[in-house]
Design a protein around this motif. Sequence first.
Motif, mmCIF file in Angstrom:
data_model
loop_
_atom_site.group_PDB
_atom_site.id
_atom_site.type_symbol
_atom_site.label_atom_id
_atom_site.label_comp_id
_atom_site.label_asym_id
_atom_site.label_seq_id
_atom_site.Cartn_x
_atom_site.Cartn_y
_atom_site.Cartn_z
ATOM 1 N N ASN A 22 -57.127 15.616 -58.566
ATOM 2 C CA ASN A 22 -56.125 16.665 -58.401
ATOM 3 C C ASN A 22 -54.749 16.001 -58.362
ATOM 4 N N THR A 23 -53.713 16.813 -58.174
ATOM 5 C CA THR A 23 -52.356 16.266 -58.314
ATOM 6 C C THR A 23 -52.042 15.214 -57.246
ATOM 7 N N SER A 24 -52.478 15.422 -56.015
ATOM 8 C CA SER A 24 -52.141 14.411 -54.998
ATOM 9 C C SER A 24 -52.946 13.131 -55.225
ATOM 10 N N GLN A 25 -54.153 13.253 -55.752
ATOM 11 C CA GLN A 25 -54.931 12.043 -56.079
ATOM 12 C C GLN A 25 -54.308 11.302 -57.263
ATOM 13 N N LEU A 26 -53.749 12.074 -58.187
ATOM 14 C CA LEU A 26 -53.035 11.442 -59.311
ATOM 15 C C LEU A 26 -51.852 10.625 -58.782
ATOM 16 N N ALA A 94 -44.606 18.853 -65.642
ATOM 17 C CA ALA A 94 -43.371 19.603 -65.401
ATOM 18 C C ALA A 94 -43.346 20.165 -63.974
ATOM 19 N N ASP A 95 -44.523 20.411 -63.392
ATOM 20 C CA ASP A 95 -44.591 20.894 -61.998
ATOM 21 C C ASP A 95 -44.478 19.750 -60.999
ATOM 22 N N PHE A 96 -45.252 18.671 -61.247
ATOM 23 C CA PHE A 96 -45.339 17.659 -60.185
ATOM 24 C C PHE A 96 -44.300 16.544 -60.291
ATOM 25 N N MET A 97 -43.700 16.356 -61.467
ATOM 26 C CA MET A 97 -42.858 15.161 -61.619
ATOM 27 C C MET A 97 -41.660 15.124 -60.663
ATOM 28 N N PRO A 98 -40.969 16.267 -60.408
ATOM 29 C CA PRO A 98 -39.871 16.161 -59.439
ATOM 30 C C PRO A 98 -40.354 15.614 -58.095
ATOM 31 N N GLU A 99 -41.503 16.116 -57.611
ATOM 32 C CA GLU A 99 -42.003 15.614 -56.318
ATOM 33 C C GLU A 99 -42.426 14.144 -56.430
ATOM 34 N N PHE A 100 -43.073 13.789 -57.535
ATOM 35 C CA PHE A 100 -43.471 12.385 -57.716
ATOM 36 C C PHE A 100 -42.221 11.499 -57.677
ATOM 37 N N CYS A 101 -41.123 12.014 -58.252
ATOM 38 C CA CYS A 101 -39.889 11.213 -58.292
ATOM 39 C C CYS A 101 -39.361 10.943 -56.892
ATOM 40 N N PHE A 199 -38.667 20.095 -70.499
ATOM 41 C CA PHE A 199 -38.746 21.007 -69.344
ATOM 42 C C PHE A 199 -37.796 20.563 -68.234
ATOM 43 N N LEU A 200 -37.802 19.261 -67.914
ATOM 44 C CA LEU A 200 -36.973 18.780 -66.800
ATOM 45 C C LEU A 200 -35.486 18.967 -67.086
ATOM 46 N N SER A 201 -35.118 18.868 -68.358
ATOM 47 C CA SER A 201 -33.697 18.999 -68.707
ATOM 48 C C SER A 201 -33.279 20.458 -68.778
ATOM 49 N N GLY A 202 -34.270 21.362 -68.848
ATOM 50 C CA GLY A 202 -33.970 22.788 -68.991
ATOM 51 C C GLY A 202 -33.866 23.213 -70.453
ATOM 52 N N ARG A 203 -34.105 22.279 -71.385
ATOM 53 C CA ARG A 203 -34.015 22.622 -72.806
ATOM 54 C C ARG A 203 -35.055 23.672 -73.189
ATOM 55 N N THR A 204 -36.271 23.514 -72.671
ATOM 56 C CA THR A 204 -37.335 24.489 -72.932
ATOM 57 C C THR A 204 -37.655 25.211 -71.631
ATOM 58 N N PRO A 205 -37.558 26.564 -71.628
ATOM 59 C CA PRO A 205 -37.882 27.295 -70.401
ATOM 60 C C PRO A 205 -39.383 27.254 -70.134
ATOM 61 N N ARG A 206 -39.772 27.292 -68.876
ATOM 62 C CA ARG A 206 -41.208 27.208 -68.537
ATOM 63 C C ARG A 206 -41.922 28.544 -68.564
ATOM 64 N N GLY A 207 -41.213 29.640 -68.306
ATOM 65 C CA GLY A 207 -41.887 30.945 -68.227
ATOM 66 C C GLY A 207 -42.119 31.346 -66.788
ATOM 67 N N PRO A 208 -42.467 32.641 -66.556
ATOM 68 C CA PRO A 208 -42.645 33.140 -65.186
ATOM 69 C C PRO A 208 -43.796 32.454 -64.462
ATOM 70 N N ARG A 209 -43.578 32.176 -63.172
ATOM 71 C CA ARG A 209 -44.573 31.458 -62.348
ATOM 72 C C ARG A 209 -45.949 32.137 -62.377
ATOM 73 N N LEU A 210 -45.934 33.467 -62.379
ATOM 74 C CA LEU A 210 -47.190 34.214 -62.353
ATOM 75 C C LEU A 210 -48.053 33.843 -63.563
ATOM 76 N N LEU A 211 -47.417 33.735 -64.732
ATOM 77 C CA LEU A 211 -48.184 33.388 -65.942
ATOM 78 C C LEU A 211 -48.616 31.923 -65.896
#
Length: 254
Positions: A22-26, A94-101, A199-211
Motif C-alpha cells: 500500500n502507499t505507506s509501505q511504498l 499524483a496523490d502521494f508524491m507531495p506527502e512523500f516529498c 499533475f504536480l505543475s497543474g498542467r493537467t487537471p486531475r478531475g473531481p475527487r469522487l471520480l
Amino acid sequence: MKCPDLLSRQVDFLGVGVNDVNTSQLLECVLSFASGNQQRKIMYVNADCMVIAQRNEAYREVLNSADLVYPDGAGVVIGAKILGLKIAGRSTAADFMPEFCSHFASRGLRVFFLGAREGVASRAATKLMAKYPDLKIVGTQHGYFPRHDTWDIISKVNESQADILLVGFGAPYQELWIDRYCNHLGPKVIWGVGGLFDFLSGRTPRGPRLLLDHGLEWLCRLVAEPRRLWRRYLVGNVIFMAMVIRQRIRQSGW
Ligand code: UDP
C-alpha cells in the motif's frame, strides 16, 4: 513491516511481478532504498502498462527486473481481484508524491525531476518547494531532449548528486530508458513516474475527487486529453479486461 519483507510479497499478474504494497509501505521502501548502498529501480503498472507488457517482451523483462513494481490504476486492482491475486490497492504518485516529498525534505534527500514538456518539471518543483521549503529538488530537465544530448543530461543528473531521480517519460519509454542508462546514473533510487509532473505543475487537471476515488481517474484523463488518450482507455481497457477474463477462464480449467 520492514522493506525486505514487503518486497517478498509479490504476485505474478499476467507475467509481471507486482508487489503487494500500500502507499505507506511504498514510502517505507523508498526511504529504505534511498538510505541503502545499492541502486534500486521503482516502477508502476496500470491497465495500459499490462497490455503493453503482453506484447513488448523487453518492457516486461525490465518490469520484472525492477526492485519494486506497485499498482497504479484501479484496473490492475480489479483485475487482480478477478484472478484471486492479493494486491492491497492502488498508489497514485499524483496523490502521494507531495506527502512523500515532506519525508524527503525532513531526511535531507535530494531529488531530481526529469521529464514532461519544457517548463513543466520546473513548475512542479517550484510549487513543491513553496509547500516544503526544506525540500531539495536539485535539478529539473524536460523530457523532449534530442537523443545525442542524453549523456549531457546524465552528467547533469550525476553532478546534482541527487539521491532520487524521478523519470516521467510515460510507459514503456521511461522504463526502457531507466534500464538502458541506470548503470551510468548516480542516484540510489531511479523511479518511473509517468505524467506526474503534468499533475504536480497543474498542467493537467486531475478531475473531481469522487471520480478519482471510485476508479474513474481514466475517465477524467480521457476528458482532459481525448485525442491523445482515447485509444489507450477505450480500446486498452477492453483489451486488458479481455486478457484478465481469458486468464480467469484458463485458471478454472475450462
Ligand atoms: N514525455 C516526455 N518525453 C517524451 C514523451 C513523453 O517527457 O519523449 C512525457 C509527457 O510530456 C508526459 C509523460 O511523459 O508528461 C507521459 O505521461 P503519461 O500520462 O502518458 O504517462 P503514463 O503514466 O500514463 O504512462
